[in-house]
Design a protein around this motif. Structure first.
Motif, mmCIF file in Angstrom:
data_model
loop_
_atom_site.group_PDB
_atom_site.id
_atom_site.type_symbol
_atom_site.label_atom_id
_atom_site.label_comp_id
_atom_site.label_asym_id
_atom_site.label_seq_id
_atom_site.Cartn_x
_atom_site.Cartn_y
_atom_site.Cartn_z
ATOM 1 N N LEU A 55 0.809 -1.131 -0.063
ATOM 2 C CA LEU A 55 -0.016 0.136 -0.058
ATOM 3 C C LEU A 55 0.783 1.253 0.179
ATOM 4 O O LEU A 55 2.253 1.087 0.001
ATOM 5 C CB LEU A 55 -1.185 -0.089 1.269
ATOM 6 C CG LEU A 55 -1.747 -1.211 1.319
ATOM 7 C CD1 LEU A 55 -2.362 -1.221 2.670
ATOM 8 C CD2 LEU A 55 -3.054 -1.160 0.465
ATOM 9 N N VAL A 65 2.712 6.043 -6.201
ATOM 10 C CA VAL A 65 1.540 4.959 -6.291
ATOM 11 C C VAL A 65 0.887 5.352 -7.474
ATOM 12 O O VAL A 65 0.223 4.365 -7.929
ATOM 13 C CB VAL A 65 0.666 4.949 -4.941
ATOM 14 C CG1 VAL A 65 1.269 4.419 -3.801
ATOM 15 C CG2 VAL A 65 0.025 6.359 -4.924
ATOM 16 N N LYS A 87 1.663 1.325 -9.515
ATOM 17 C CA LYS A 87 0.058 0.936 -9.797
ATOM 18 C C LYS A 87 0.068 -0.593 -9.637
ATOM 19 O O LYS A 87 -0.889 -1.389 -9.135
ATOM 20 C CB LYS A 87 -0.632 1.379 -10.940
ATOM 21 C CG LYS A 87 -0.942 2.795 -10.761
ATOM 22 C CD LYS A 87 -1.588 3.259 -12.343
ATOM 23 C CE LYS A 87 -2.166 4.640 -12.178
ATOM 24 N NZ LYS A 87 -2.417 5.200 -13.495
ATOM 25 N N LEU A 147 0.549 -2.214 -5.948
ATOM 26 C CA LEU A 147 -0.603 -1.941 -5.152
ATOM 27 C C LEU A 147 -1.405 -3.097 -4.897
ATOM 28 O O LEU A 147 -1.738 -3.910 -5.844
ATOM 29 C CB LEU A 147 -1.469 -0.894 -5.448
ATOM 30 C CG LEU A 147 -0.959 0.546 -5.225
ATOM 31 C CD1 LEU A 147 -1.759 1.920 -5.896
ATOM 32 C CD2 LEU A 147 -0.428 0.916 -3.623
#
Length: 158
Positions: A87, A122, A128, A131
């Protein structure tokens, strides 16, 4: 519509410091530059005055943008983040399956990204793609010149 941006405590502090510097140091300097140029004579033919006014306008635009970003900034509560998957604010160790290269990255908000210090956004293609992944998973990430596969070796937080 406002664009909410998420910051770490360090990133939010840097944003505030930059805004304070622009307001308390650069704004008075711009006014002083205009006053000095104005004292040099006819304003209709004074290129220095025009340049100082333009610089002041750009400074005020930058201040306005930073104030908007600051007003929409939200501090990330790290205690609420799941440590088992990748995250924002995760430190992740990944292995490029094509060449075996092991990389360490920290995923941060777009405004705090700095590749030299190992911080990637992110919102970047790699960010991306990582994640939500957990240790042992393979992330297939499409980049401008193809697809890369990264194995997640480790996920941690500081």
């Amino acid at each position: 519509m406002s664009n909410v941006s998420y910051y770490t405590a360090e990133g939010l502090k840097k944003l505030r410091e930059e805004l304070d510097y622009l307001k308390s140091v650069m704004r008075p300097k711009a006014s002083q530059d205009i006053a000095e140029a104005r004292d040099k004579g006819d304003l209709s033919e004074n290129a220095e005055y025009d340049a100082a006014k333009e610089a002041q306008g750009l400074l005020e635009l930058k201040i306005a943008k930073l104030e908007e970003v600051h007003s929409n900034a939200r501090l990330i509560d790290e205690s609420q983040l799941d440590v088992s998957k990748v995250l924002v604010l995760s430190k992740v160790k990944i292995k490029n399956q094509a060449n075996g290269m092991v990389l360490d990255y920290m995923l941060v908000a777009e405004s705090e990204a700095d590749l030299k210090s190992g911080k990637i956004s992110v919102t970047s293609p790699i960010g991306k793609g990582l994640l939500g992944k957990t240790v042992g998973e393979v992330a297939e990430i499409t980049i401008p010149n193809g697809t890369i596969k990264f194995e997640i070796l480790e996920v941690s937080r500081d």
